[in-house]
Design a protein around this motif. Sequence first.
Motif, mmCIF file in Angstrom:
data_model
loop_
_atom_site.group_PDB
_atom_site.id
_atom_site.type_symbol
_atom_site.label_atom_id
_atom_site.label_comp_id
_atom_site.label_asym_id
_atom_site.label_seq_id
_atom_site.Cartn_x
_atom_site.Cartn_y
_atom_site.Cartn_z
ATOM 1 N N SER A 305 -34.678 32.494 18.167
ATOM 2 C CA SER A 305 -34.651 33.167 19.468
ATOM 3 C C SER A 305 -36.073 33.472 19.935
ATOM 4 O O SER A 305 -36.367 33.430 21.132
ATOM 5 C CB SER A 305 -33.824 34.457 19.394
ATOM 6 O OG SER A 305 -34.488 35.451 18.638
ATOM 7 N N TRP A 308 -37.456 30.297 21.328
ATOM 8 C CA TRP A 308 -36.992 30.083 22.709
ATOM 9 C C TRP A 308 -37.802 30.948 23.671
ATOM 10 O O TRP A 308 -38.171 30.498 24.767
ATOM 11 C CB TRP A 308 -35.511 30.441 22.837
ATOM 12 C CG TRP A 308 -34.562 29.566 22.077
ATOM 13 C CD1 TRP A 308 -33.609 29.978 21.189
ATOM 14 C CD2 TRP A 308 -34.463 28.128 22.104
ATOM 15 N NE1 TRP A 308 -32.948 28.902 20.668
ATOM 16 C CE2 TRP A 308 -33.442 27.755 21.207
ATOM 17 C CE3 TRP A 308 -35.155 27.138 22.788
ATOM 18 C CZ2 TRP A 308 -33.081 26.427 20.991
ATOM 19 C CZ3 TRP A 308 -34.809 25.813 22.569
ATOM 20 C CH2 TRP A 308 -33.783 25.474 21.681
ATOM 21 N N SER A 312 -40.199 29.695 26.674
ATOM 22 C CA SER A 312 -40.039 30.216 28.037
ATOM 23 C C SER A 312 -41.370 30.679 28.596
ATOM 24 O O SER A 312 -41.640 30.543 29.794
ATOM 25 C CB SER A 312 -39.035 31.380 28.052
ATOM 26 O OG SER A 312 -37.749 30.949 27.667
ATOM 27 N N ARG A 326 -37.503 22.180 25.429
ATOM 28 C CA ARG A 326 -36.128 22.127 24.906
ATOM 29 C C ARG A 326 -35.563 20.718 25.015
ATOM 30 O O ARG A 326 -34.909 20.228 24.088
ATOM 31 C CB ARG A 326 -35.254 23.110 25.677
ATOM 32 C CG ARG A 326 -35.695 24.562 25.535
ATOM 33 C CD ARG A 326 -34.665 25.510 26.092
ATOM 34 N NE ARG A 326 -35.173 26.890 26.086
ATOM 35 C CZ ARG A 326 -34.425 27.960 26.224
ATOM 36 N NH1 ARG A 326 -33.129 27.829 26.385
ATOM 37 N NH2 ARG A 326 -34.946 29.163 26.206
#
Length: 492
Positions: A305, A308, A312, A326
Motif C-alpha cells: 500500500s 501504491w 501516486s 501500475r
Amino acid sequence: MASPGSSVMTERNPDADVLLSMVRLPDQGGYLEAATTDPEVLDGLLRLARLARRPLWVRAASGRVLLAAGTEQPPPAALAEAPLELGGVRVGTVATAAEAGQNDDVLPLAVALIGQRLRRESETSALTDELLGRLQELALFQDGTARLASAPNRRQLATTLIELTRDLIDTDWAACLHRIGDKVRVLAVSSDEQPGPTGWRALPSGSLLEQALDGRGVIVAAQLTPEARQGLTEVLGPVAAAAGSALLTTLPWGEGEALLVGLRGPESPAFDSVTAQRLDSLASQASTSGGRLDLREESRELFLSTIWTLTSAIDAKDPVTHGHGRRTGRLAAAVGRELGMTPGAAERLELAALLHDIGKLAVPESILNKGACLSRVEVDQLRLHSEQGAEILSPLRALEDIVPAVLHHHERMDGRGYPHGLAGEGIPLGARIIAVVDAFDAMLADRPPRPALRPDEAAEELDRCAGTQFDPAVVSAFLGLLSRGSVRLEGR
C-alpha cells in the motif's frame, strides 16, 4: 560573469523581445534553482523585465547569479534588492538596476512569483521525504517479519529481536531477557563487547524490569533516575549504569515471558512515544509464533500500500504519465511469467516496474511537465532518474534485489543506452522486460510534441526496434501476449 565550472544558456522568449540568460552552477542546487527553471517563472520574469524596462537578476544566498532576465550582462555594483525567503530563511535575492527616478514595484512582484514556486517545491519535497521515510520504515518491518518467522529456535529469535530493536529503534544497546517466576536471565544482547551477566538472577523488586513484566505495557523512561538505573544495572550489568533513557516491553515466551530492553546514552535523544510504538509493533510481530504467516501477509499488504502511495506521488509530479507505473508493472509481470519466471520472481519484477521511475521524484517538475522539446541540459538531468531511483532504493534491504532492473531499464541491446551502456545479455533480464513494456505504454500516451500511437502502431515499433533497442525474445513474448489477448490494456 559565470563562475568557473558553470555554463551559460541563452534562450529567446517568443512573447517578449528580451533575452533570458541562465547560469548553471554544478554545485548550486536546492529549491531556488528548481524554481528558477520553471517555465512559468521564467516567462513571468521576462514579462516583468519588459514592463519595467530594466533587467532582473536572481541570486543565491552566496551571491552567485542563478538567472538574469532581460540581459546577458552581469549585475552592476549599484542594485536594488529584495530578499527571497523560505520558511523564514533567506535563500537568495531578486535584484534590479538602481536608477534614480524609478520605483521598485517590480521587485515585490518578482519575489511573489518566485516565492510561490519555492513554497510549492518545498511542499513537494517534504511530502516525498515523508513517503520515502515511511517506505523505508515499512520495508524494514517487512524484512523483520520474515526474519522472525524464519528463526529456527527461541535463542535465534531473541538474537533477531535484538538486531531489529537496534535497527528499527536506533538503540545504543539492547537486550532480550527471559523471566520465569521471580527469576530472570539475559538471552541476547546487541554488543559482544558488553555481553551482560549470564545465568538466572533475582528480579529486582520495584524496578522498571518488574513493572514491565507485570503487564504495564511499553514503558518509556525518558530520563532514568539513579534508582531506576540501579535496578537495570543489577540485571544488565555496567552498560546500564551509563544509560540516559530506557524503553521496555514484554511478550509471551514459552513457560514465561520475554522482555525487550533498549538503552540510549545521555548524549543520544531520549526515547519517546514514536519509538515506543515501534517497539510495541515489533513485540507484537514476535509474540505469537502460530500467527507469523498472517503477520507476514499483513506486513506485505501494508508495504505494498505504501508502494501504491509512492507511485501516486510520482503520478502527481508527472500527470502526463498518470498510472504508468501500475500499467508497466502488470505488463512486466505477465511477460515474466510468459518467459518462465516463477510466481515469486514475476511478483518482484512487477514491484521493480512499479518503481522504475521513482527517480523522477528528484527531477524538477519544470522538466517533467515541459510541453516543448527539452534542452540538452534538461535531457541530461532527466536521464539521471534511473541512477537516482537506484540510489533511493539501494539502502532498503527489502528492495535491494530490484535495484538492477530500476537502474538499467533504459539500456539498449546495441549498447547505446544509459546509464552504463550495457549491451545484450549483460543487461539484467528484468531491465530488458521493463524496457519493452515501458516503451509500449509510453507510446500509447500523448507526450508533447508526439501524439499517442494506436496499440498496433506501438507493437510495430517494438518489432522494428527488436535487436537494436529491445531484446527480441522479450518483444516476441510480449507481442504474443497481445495477439492472444492475454493482457488487458487498462485505460487505453
